[in-house]
Write an enzyme that holds these catalytic residues in place. Structure first.
Site, PDB file in Angstrom:
ATOM      1  N   ASP A  61       1.040  11.169  -4.558  1.00 20.54           N
ATOM      2  CA  ASP A  61       0.947  10.177  -3.471  1.00 20.54           C
ATOM      3  C   ASP A  61      -0.057  10.694  -2.439  1.00 20.54           C
ATOM      4  OD1 ASP A  61       1.778   7.899  -1.886  1.00 20.54           O
ATOM      5  OD2 ASP A  61       2.763   9.350  -0.590  1.00 20.54           O
ATOM      6  N   THR A  94      -2.872   4.624  -0.766  1.00 16.57           N
ATOM      7  CA  THR A  94      -3.308   5.685   0.160  1.00 16.57           C
ATOM      8  C   THR A  94      -4.394   6.560  -0.461  1.00 16.57           C
ATOM      9  OG1 THR A  94      -1.392   6.948  -0.603  1.00 16.57           O
ATOM     10  CG2 THR A  94      -1.170   5.816   1.484  1.00 16.57           C
ATOM     11  N   THR A  95      -4.323   6.782  -1.784  1.00 19.22           N
ATOM     12  CA  THR A  95      -5.371   7.568  -2.459  1.00 19.22           C
ATOM     13  C   THR A  95      -6.655   6.745  -2.519  1.00 19.22           C
ATOM     14  OG1 THR A  95      -3.616   8.535  -3.812  1.00 19.22           O
ATOM     15  CG2 THR A  95      -5.863   8.965  -4.500  1.00 19.22           C
ATOM     16  N   ASP A 401       7.334   3.516  -2.026  1.00 14.07           N
ATOM     17  CA  ASP A 401       6.063   2.819  -2.284  1.00 14.07           C
ATOM     18  C   ASP A 401       6.313   1.458  -2.928  1.00 14.07           C
ATOM     19  OD1 ASP A 401       4.685   4.866  -1.210  1.00 14.07           O
ATOM     20  OD2 ASP A 401       3.606   5.483  -3.006  1.00 14.07           O
TER      21      ASP A 401
END
Length: 533
Positions: A61, A94-95, A401
């Site tokens: 994550d 987020t990545t 998530d």
């Protein structure tokens, strides 16, 4: 395509110092983006984060990795904040947002070296991001909150890149059902994930996780004197400030006892004091007692447990304050009002449930389950199991998530294809749009379009495919009008993502593009670092 004509004043030379500061900032931000690039997508690698206190976290994550990284450089810290912002807005991607920002900065550096002014690049990027959001919104597919299958597909896509991806068949429906339980159809935008309580217990596999129709307390029943561990037709009292134990003197005071008669009298008074309290609790009709944790004195003593056991009252002590104030115990779920003193115990202040029982989870310890709650509010409880602490931590983050992805869909009810297809479609559309623009703006928009290809390129690279071949093939598909084509990681080829049920919320991609562009523009505009004492 011929090189764009450079108008007067569009070529830019900067002083060596400003160039060095900008270069240092961009390189630092790129280094952070490259560090987590390998963890993008379903075939992405995981990172083992070793913390100073010896604790180890295994995750892919982006927000968690960046949050735990020790970043000193100010511009690199902006990328950490960028991942946090994406986590707050969308909860997923987020990545992607960090990798995208790194790609935009790389393209900016190329243009700066060719003499393009940073402000020109920044303004063009801003226009390109607005246009990108417009294109995405136009191609999005509307979805209904009642369409449970579509919501599960979106949650599956989010979980596919996690370590617990093989358990998505269990966790995705669980996330969707939790959200639908706490959803108020009148106000779908006011979804608070605090209303979903996740209790993590080790000692089993993730497949043993379950959604509980009620409440789970991470405590065992206090039964020092053989008290009950199962109560049917329960009436639950919540004692908040007064403990069921004899009073103590203030810290600086002492009581000096000089003979046995006085000692006997004190013990007798203690017994009477506790007995009176237990009688008042029993008179109110309560048969389950939840006692808040206190630092002042013991919640219950062996003597009080003995009397409570005789009165057939189940006791759960040391209930955390967060559980009581977190809108799970008091009002929305159990409807039992906190009681400050036993004199104030009234039947109307009690919560009602069909069953309260202590459940043995093997090596994972014990929990207290409260089920069959009357007039239950909009809350949900998940009992998450895992083989060890690392697996539990990652399962908890992955479930969060998935919940965020479903929340995105509820708030903005549009889906788009996944698998790198929206980025590829944006890249193609923006390249076409760039041809209609003039001067440096056209050049910058084209660079923005090329930077978006980093997502499909990285997805293919992390899956062990030939990235250049795959991206070229995708480019041809999108130029031919097949706009939902993306990378099928399972089959190692390109295919229609909607047919493969790889979908994601519109909000995840639009916020990623907007936030990445914002951060890149911010870093571009910095030409000096001023230290202060």
């Amino acid at each position: 395509m011929a090189a764009p004509t450079v108008r007067k004043g569009e070529s830019y030379r900067e002083s060596a110092k400003k160039k060095d500061v900008r270069l240092m900032n961009i390189e630092a931000a790129k280094a952070v983006a490259d560090a987590i690039r390998t963890s993008l997508g379903p075939r992405g690698m995981d990172k083992m984060v070793a913390q100073a206190d010896g604790e180890v976290i295994i995750t892919n994550d982006g927000a968690t990795i960046l949050n735990k990284m020790k970043v000193e450089q100010p511009a690199a810290k902006m990328l950490v904040d960028l991942a946090k912002s994406q986590d707050v807005v969308a909860g997923d991607g987020t990545t992607s947002v960090t990798v995208l920002c790194g790609a935009l900065l790389k393209k900016s550096l190329e243009m700066l070296e060719k003499g393009v002014h940073p402000t020109v690049i920044s303004d063009a990027f801003g226009k390109a991001a607005d246009k990108a959001v417009e294109i995405l919104t136009a191609s999005a597919i509307p979805v209904s909150i009642d369409d449970r299958q579509q919501l599960i597909k979106a949650a599956n896509t989010s979980l596919s890149s996690k370590i617990v991806g093989q358990n998505s068949g269990l966790l995705s429906p669980m996330a969707v059902d939790c959200l639908l339980k706490i959803l108020d159809p009148q106000r779908p935008d006011l979804l608070d994930l605090q209303d979903v309580k996740v209790v993590s217990k080790s000692g089993a596999t993730i497949d043993d996780s379950e959604m509980v129709e009620g409440l789970v307390l991470d405590h065992k029943a206090a039964r020092g004197a053989g008290g009950p561990t199962r109560v049917e037709n329960a009436k639950v009292a919540l004692i908040q400030f007064q403990q069921v134990s004899p009073p103590k003197t203030d810290i600086e005071n002492n009581v000096i006892i000089s003979d046995y008669a006085q000692m006997d009298r004190i013990l007798k008074e203690e017994r009477n004091y506790i007995l009176q309290m237990v009688k008042k609790i029993r008179a109110s009709g309560a048969n389950v007692l939840l006692i808040q944790k206190s630092i002042l004195r013991d919640a219950v003593t062996d003597l009080s447990l003995h009397y409570l056991a005789k009165a057939k009252i189940l006791v759960v002590k040391d209930v955390e304050r967060e559980d009581i104030e977190g809108r799970v115990l008091s009002d929305p779920t159990l409807h039992c009002l906190p009681i400050a003193h036993v004199d104030h115990m009234r039947p109307e202040k009690l919560g009602h449930a069909a069953l309260v029982e202590e459940v043995d989870l093997g090596k994972g310890g014990k929990v207290v389950k409260i089920t069959g709650i009357e007039n239950r509010g909009r809350t949900a409880t998940v009992l998450l199991r895992g083989s060890n602490k690392l697996a539990l931590g990652e399962a908890d983050r992955s479930l969060h998530d998935a919940l965020c992805v479903v929340r995105c869909l509820v708030q903005k009810q549009y889906l788009i294809a996944g698998g790198g297809s929206p980025e590829m479609e944006l890249s193609y559309q923006l390249s076409q749009w760039a041809k209609t623009l003039l001067g440096m703006e056209s050049y910058c928009v084209r660079a923005f379009a090329e930077a978006l290809e980093i997502i499909p390129y990285t997805l293919a690279e992390n899956a062990g495919m030939h990235p250049i071949e795959i991206v070229t093939e995708l480019r041809n598909h999108h130029a031919s009008g097949r706009r939902h084509h993306g990378i099928n990681v399972r089959k190692g080829t390109t295919s229609d993502m909607l047919e493969e049920s790889v979908v994601q919320p519109l909000l995840v991609t639009t916020s990623a593009v907007s936030l990445a562009t914002e951060a890149a523009r911010l870093i571009l505009k910095i030409d000096d670092i001023v230290p202060t004492r």
